[in-house]
Design a protein around this motif. Structure first.
Motif, PDB file in Angstrom:
ATOM      1  N   VAL A 102     -13.730   1.439   5.595  1.00 42.17           N
ATOM      2  CA  VAL A 102     -12.459   1.303   4.879  1.00 42.17           C
ATOM      3  C   VAL A 102     -11.536   0.495   5.770  1.00 42.17           C
ATOM      4  CG1 VAL A 102     -10.527   2.506   3.808  1.00 42.17           C
ATOM      5  CG2 VAL A 102     -12.774   3.571   3.840  1.00 42.17           C
ATOM      6  N   THR A 103     -10.876  -0.494   5.204  1.00 44.60           N
ATOM      7  CA  THR A 103      -9.970  -1.330   5.982  1.00 44.60           C
ATOM      8  C   THR A 103      -8.764  -1.732   5.144  1.00 44.60           C
ATOM      9  OG1 THR A 103      -9.799  -3.312   7.367  1.00 44.60           O
ATOM     10  CG2 THR A 103     -11.178  -3.484   5.403  1.00 44.60           C
ATOM     11  N   LEU A 104      -7.735  -2.172   5.847  1.00 41.88           N
ATOM     12  CA  LEU A 104      -6.548  -2.716   5.189  1.00 41.88           C
ATOM     13  C   LEU A 104      -6.423  -4.219   5.429  1.00 41.88           C
ATOM     14  CD1 LEU A 104      -4.101   0.183   6.094  1.00 41.88           C
ATOM     15  CD2 LEU A 104      -4.933  -0.397   3.809  1.00 41.88           C
ATOM     16  N   SER A 105      -7.387  -4.785   6.141  1.00 44.81           N
ATOM     17  CA  SER A 105      -7.363  -6.205   6.493  1.00 44.81           C
ATOM     18  C   SER A 105      -8.112  -7.043   5.455  1.00 44.81           C
ATOM     19  CB  SER A 105      -7.983  -6.424   7.868  1.00 44.81           C
ATOM     20  OG  SER A 105      -8.173  -7.810   8.103  1.00 44.81           O
ATOM     21  N   ALA A 109     -12.270  -7.612   5.156  1.00 46.93           N
ATOM     22  CA  ALA A 109     -12.966  -7.456   3.873  1.00 46.93           C
ATOM     23  C   ALA A 109     -13.707  -8.739   3.503  1.00 46.93           C
ATOM     24  CB  ALA A 109     -11.974  -7.075   2.779  1.00 46.93           C
ATOM     25  N   ALA A 110     -13.079  -9.881   3.743  1.00 46.71           N
ATOM     26  CA  ALA A 110     -13.731 -11.164   3.441  1.00 46.71           C
ATOM     27  C   ALA A 110     -14.981 -11.355   4.303  1.00 46.71           C
ATOM     28  CB  ALA A 110     -12.752 -12.316   3.662  1.00 46.71           C
ATOM     29  N   GLN A 118     -21.002  -5.029  -0.576  1.00 42.41           N
ATOM     30  CA  GLN A 118     -20.227  -4.671  -1.766  1.00 42.41           C
ATOM     31  C   GLN A 118     -18.875  -4.136  -1.299  1.00 42.41           C
ATOM     32  OE1 GLN A 118     -20.979  -4.787  -5.192  1.00 42.41           O
ATOM     33  NE2 GLN A 118     -18.866  -4.157  -5.438  1.00 42.41           N
ATOM     34  N   VAL A 119     -17.783  -4.790  -1.677  1.00 40.46           N
ATOM     35  CA  VAL A 119     -16.438  -4.354  -1.294  1.00 40.46           C
ATOM     36  C   VAL A 119     -15.595  -4.247  -2.556  1.00 40.46           C
ATOM     37  CG1 VAL A 119     -14.364  -4.886   0.044  1.00 40.46           C
ATOM     38  CG2 VAL A 119     -16.615  -5.481   0.962  1.00 40.46           C
ATOM     39  N   ASP A 120     -15.011  -3.071  -2.766  1.00 44.23           N
ATOM     40  CA  ASP A 120     -14.105  -2.860  -3.895  1.00 44.23           C
ATOM     41  C   ASP A 120     -12.741  -2.447  -3.350  1.00 44.23           C
ATOM     42  OD1 ASP A 120     -15.821  -3.419  -6.098  1.00 44.23           O
ATOM     43  OD2 ASP A 120     -16.786  -1.488  -5.837  1.00 44.23           O
ATOM     44  N   THR A 121     -11.750  -2.431  -4.225  1.00 44.63           N
ATOM     45  CA  THR A 121     -10.385  -2.147  -3.789  1.00 44.63           C
ATOM     46  C   THR A 121      -9.785  -0.965  -4.548  1.00 44.63           C
ATOM     47  OG1 THR A 121      -9.420  -3.648  -5.421  1.00 44.63           O
ATOM     48  CG2 THR A 121      -9.972  -4.578  -3.260  1.00 44.63           C
ATOM     49  N   LEU A 122      -8.788  -0.370  -3.916  1.00 47.08           N
ATOM     50  CA  LEU A 122      -7.934   0.631  -4.540  1.00 47.08           C
ATOM     51  C   LEU A 122      -6.502   0.331  -4.119  1.00 47.08           C
ATOM     52  CD1 LEU A 122      -9.934   3.960  -4.064  1.00 47.08           C
ATOM     53  CD2 LEU A 122      -9.433   2.799  -6.220  1.00 47.08           C
ATOM     54  N   PRO A 123      -5.520   0.571  -4.984  1.00 47.68           N
ATOM     55  CA  PRO A 123      -4.136   0.248  -4.635  1.00 47.68           C
ATOM     56  C   PRO A 123      -3.614   1.108  -3.475  1.00 47.68           C
ATOM     57  CG  PRO A 123      -4.271   1.234  -6.840  1.00 47.68           C
ATOM     58  CD  PRO A 123      -5.662   1.106  -6.333  1.00 47.68           C
ATOM     59  N   LEU A 124      -2.719   0.509  -2.689  1.00 49.03           N
ATOM     60  CA  LEU A 124      -2.081   1.229  -1.582  1.00 49.03           C
ATOM     61  C   LEU A 124      -0.968   2.125  -2.098  1.00 49.03           C
ATOM     62  CD1 LEU A 124      -1.535  -1.362   1.292  1.00 49.03           C
ATOM     63  CD2 LEU A 124      -3.148   0.514   1.190  1.00 49.03           C
TER      64      LEU A 124
END
Length: 172
Positions: A102-105, A109-110, A118-124
Motif C-alpha cells: 500500500v502506498t500514497l506515492s 504505484a507507476a 495489479q494496482v487499484d485505488t481507493l479514495p483518501l
C-alpha cells in the motif's frame, strides 16, 4: 527522512459478474485504520455467492522524503488516493486477492504497474490527505527545468565540429 507509520487494513471484495469469460472480479473495497485480527492474518468477513469480503490487516504506510514528487502528483490529481498492489493467492484453500503493498506515492504505484503488477485505488480520507499535503509541502522541491542549448545554425566552431564529426561517420 520518513514519518511514523500509518497502520491500515484493507478489505478486498469479490463480486459476481454476468460474464462467461470472467465469473467474478476482485477489487479493494475499503481502507480501515489499525485493523487487528487475533493472529494478524487475513480473515473472511463475508462469504456469499455474489459478495465475498476479506480483511487483511497490518499494513504500515510511511512517507519518505525521496518520494515527495510522487505524493505531490497524488495530491494534485483529480481524486487523491491510496494505491493498493495485490495478487491472487491461496488462503485456507480459497483463491483470494491478497494485498501486498500500500502506498500514497503516484510514482511508486507507476513503478509497480510498469513491473506488471495489479494496482487499484481507493479514495483518501480528509485526515490522510491533510497529512500527505503537510508532508509534501515540507519535502517537495520542484525540479527547475533547464533550457537545452542548441547549436547555432549561423556557423561557428561548434557547427564546424558537428559537420566534421558527421562527415567522418558517412565516409566523406
Amino acid at each position: 527522512m520518513e514519518t511514523e507509520a500509518i497502520e491500515v487494513g484493507i478489505v478486498m471484495q469479490r463480486i459476481a459478474l454476468q460474464n462467461r469469460w470472467q465469473p467474478y472480479q476482485w477489487r479493494p473495497l475499503e481502507i480501515v485504520g489499525e485493523a487487528v485480527t487475533p493472529d494478524g492474518a487475513g480473515r473472511c468477513l463475508r462469504a456469499e455467492d455474489g459478495d465475498t469480503r476479506w480483511l487483511f490487516p497490518g499494513f504500515e504506510v510511511r512517507l519518505f522524503s525521496d518520494e515527495a514528487e510522487g505524493y505531490f502528483l497524488n495530491i494534485n490529481a483529480a481524486a487523491p488516493c491510496w494505491f493498493i498492489m495485490w495478487r491472487l493467492d491461496q488462503v485456507d484453500g480459497v483463491e483470494v486477492a491478497l494485498p501486498k503493498t500500500v502506498t500514497l506515492s503516484y510514482n511508486e504505484a507507476a513503478r509497480l504497474m510498469d513491473g506488471g503488477e495489479q494496482v487499484d485505488t481507493l479514495p483518501l480520507s480528509p485526515a490522510t490527505l491533510e497529512r500527505l499535503v503537510a508532508f509534501t509541502q515540507v519535502h517537495y522541491q520542484p525540479e527547475h527545468k533547464r533550457k537545452r542549448k542548441h547549436p547555432s545554425f549561423e556557423g561557428g566552431a561548434e557547427v564546424e565540429r558537428m559537420a566534421r564529426a558527421e562527415g567522418g561517420q558517412h565516409g566523406s
